[in-house]
Scaffold this motif. Structure first.
Motif, mmCIF file in Angstrom:
data_model
loop_
_atom_site.group_PDB
_atom_site.id
_atom_site.type_symbol
_atom_site.label_atom_id
_atom_site.label_comp_id
_atom_site.label_asym_id
_atom_site.label_seq_id
_atom_site.Cartn_x
_atom_site.Cartn_y
_atom_site.Cartn_z
ATOM 1 N N ASP A 24 0.818 -1.213 0.000
ATOM 2 C CA ASP A 24 0.000 0.000 0.000
ATOM 3 C C ASP A 24 0.854 1.266 0.000
ATOM 4 N N GLU A 25 2.165 1.107 0.012
ATOM 5 C CA GLU A 25 3.094 2.233 -0.031
ATOM 6 C C GLU A 25 2.909 3.061 -1.304
ATOM 7 N N VAL A 26 2.364 2.443 -2.364
ATOM 8 C CA VAL A 26 2.152 3.167 -3.622
ATOM 9 C C VAL A 26 1.215 4.359 -3.432
ATOM 10 N N ARG A 27 0.316 4.281 -2.472
ATOM 11 C CA ARG A 27 -0.633 5.375 -2.231
ATOM 12 C C ARG A 27 0.068 6.616 -1.673
ATOM 13 N N ALA A 28 1.111 6.423 -0.912
ATOM 14 C CA ALA A 28 1.810 7.543 -0.275
ATOM 15 C C ALA A 28 2.958 8.078 -1.121
ATOM 16 N N ARG A 29 3.476 7.266 -2.021
ATOM 17 C CA ARG A 29 4.687 7.652 -2.773
ATOM 18 C C ARG A 29 4.367 7.800 -4.256
ATOM 19 N N ARG A 30 3.448 8.674 -4.542
ATOM 20 C CA ARG A 30 2.878 8.785 -5.885
ATOM 21 C C ARG A 30 3.807 9.406 -6.919
ATOM 22 N N ASP A 31 4.842 10.098 -6.490
ATOM 23 C CA ASP A 31 5.770 10.712 -7.436
ATOM 24 C C ASP A 31 7.156 10.089 -7.398
ATOM 25 N N GLU A 32 7.279 8.944 -6.746
ATOM 26 C CA GLU A 32 8.572 8.270 -6.663
ATOM 27 C C GLU A 32 8.618 7.094 -7.640
ATOM 28 N N ASP A 33 9.797 6.824 -8.148
ATOM 29 C CA ASP A 33 10.009 5.760 -9.125
ATOM 30 C C ASP A 33 9.722 4.394 -8.483
ATOM 31 N N LEU A 34 8.676 3.741 -8.957
ATOM 32 C CA LEU A 34 8.266 2.451 -8.398
ATOM 33 C C LEU A 34 9.311 1.368 -8.627
ATOM 34 N N PHE A 35 10.051 1.470 -9.726
ATOM 35 C CA PHE A 35 11.105 0.499 -10.011
ATOM 36 C C PHE A 35 12.264 0.689 -9.042
ATOM 37 N N ALA A 36 12.667 1.937 -8.830
ATOM 38 C CA ALA A 36 13.769 2.239 -7.914
ATOM 39 C C ALA A 36 13.424 1.848 -6.481
ATOM 40 N N LEU A 37 12.152 1.976 -6.124
ATOM 41 C CA LEU A 37 11.713 1.595 -4.777
ATOM 42 C C LEU A 37 11.611 0.087 -4.602
ATOM 43 N N GLY A 38 11.707 -0.647 -5.723
ATOM 44 C CA GLY A 38 11.579 -2.102 -5.658
ATOM 45 C C GLY A 38 10.130 -2.567 -5.562
ATOM 46 N N GLU A 64 5.269 1.093 -26.408
ATOM 47 C CA GLU A 64 4.610 2.355 -26.746
ATOM 48 C C GLU A 64 5.101 3.535 -25.901
ATOM 49 N N VAL A 65 5.516 3.260 -24.675
ATOM 50 C CA VAL A 65 5.968 4.329 -23.781
ATOM 51 C C VAL A 65 7.322 3.960 -23.179
ATOM 52 N N GLU A 66 8.113 4.972 -22.930
ATOM 53 C CA GLU A 66 9.397 4.767 -22.259
ATOM 54 C C GLU A 66 9.137 4.520 -20.772
ATOM 55 N N ARG A 67 10.036 3.815 -20.144
ATOM 56 C CA ARG A 67 9.879 3.504 -18.721
ATOM 57 C C ARG A 67 9.749 4.770 -17.875
ATOM 58 N N ASP A 68 10.505 5.809 -18.220
ATOM 59 C CA ASP A 68 10.443 7.035 -17.421
ATOM 60 C C ASP A 68 9.169 7.846 -17.657
ATOM 61 N N GLU A 69 8.326 7.383 -18.582
ATOM 62 C CA GLU A 69 7.020 8.007 -18.790
ATOM 63 C C GLU A 69 5.936 7.310 -17.976
ATOM 64 N N MET A 70 6.296 6.198 -17.336
ATOM 65 C CA MET A 70 5.311 5.394 -16.631
ATOM 66 C C MET A 70 5.925 4.720 -15.415
ATOM 67 N N ASN A 71 6.787 5.431 -14.688
ATOM 68 C CA ASN A 71 7.472 4.797 -13.561
ATOM 69 C C ASN A 71 7.001 5.305 -12.192
ATOM 70 N N THR A 72 6.047 6.224 -12.188
ATOM 71 C CA THR A 72 5.469 6.676 -10.920
ATOM 72 C C THR A 72 3.958 6.499 -10.985
ATOM 73 N N VAL A 73 3.331 6.501 -9.847
ATOM 74 C CA VAL A 73 1.869 6.355 -9.793
ATOM 75 C C VAL A 73 1.209 7.454 -10.613
ATOM 76 N N ASN A 74 1.611 8.700 -10.410
ATOM 77 C CA ASN A 74 0.971 9.812 -11.112
ATOM 78 C C ASN A 74 1.206 9.758 -12.619
ATOM 79 N N LEU A 75 2.372 9.303 -13.048
ATOM 80 C CA LEU A 75 2.626 9.165 -14.486
ATOM 81 C C LEU A 75 1.777 8.044 -15.093
ATOM 82 N N ILE A 76 1.601 6.975 -14.361
ATOM 83 C CA ILE A 76 0.758 5.875 -14.843
ATOM 84 C C ILE A 76 -0.675 6.353 -14.991
ATOM 85 N N ILE A 77 -1.177 7.061 -13.979
ATOM 86 C CA ILE A 77 -2.539 7.606 -14.049
ATOM 87 C C ILE A 77 -2.663 8.530 -15.257
#
Length: 84
Positions: A24-38, A64-77
Motif C-alpha cells: 500500500d506504499e504506492v498510495r503515499a509515494r505517488r511521485d517516486e520511481d516504483l522500479f527504484a523503490l523495488g 509504446e511508452v518509455e519507462r520514465d514516462e510510466m514509472n510513478t503512480v501519477n505518471l501511470i494515471i
C-alpha cells in the motif's frame, strides 16, 4: 474528464497498483520511481498493463511508452487518462 471521473480513475489505479506491487506504499509515494523503490519490476509492469486493459479498456503496449514516462503512480494515471 470530470473531477469525479478523475477521482474514480485515481482510486481504481491505486487499487490496481497496490495489488500488483503488493504494497500500500504506492498510495503515499505517488511521485517516486516504483522500479527504484523495488515495488515494481518488469513482470509486474506487464501485469499492470494487462490489468489496465481489463479495467479501463485501454491498451498500452510495452514498446509504446518509455519507462520514465510510466514509472510513478501519477505518471501511470496520466498515461491512462490521456488514452480514455
Amino acid at each position: 474528464m470530470a473531477e469525479t471521473d478523475h477521482v474514480e480513475l485515481e482510486e481504481k489505479m491505486l487499487d490496481i497498483l497496490e495489488e500488483v506491487c503488493g504494497d500500500d506504499e504506492v498510495r503515499a509515494r505517488r511521485d517516486e520511481d516504483l522500479f527504484a523503490l523495488g515495488l515494481l519490476d518488469s513482470m509486474g509492469a506487464i501485469e499492470l498493463l494487462v490489468d489496465i486493459e481489463d479495467v479501463f479498456g485501454v491498451c498500452i503496449a510495452p514498446t509504446e511508452v518509455e519507462r520514465d514516462e510510466m514509472n510513478t503512480v501519477n505518471l501511470i494515471i496520466h498515461q491512462v487518462e490521456i488514452r480514455l
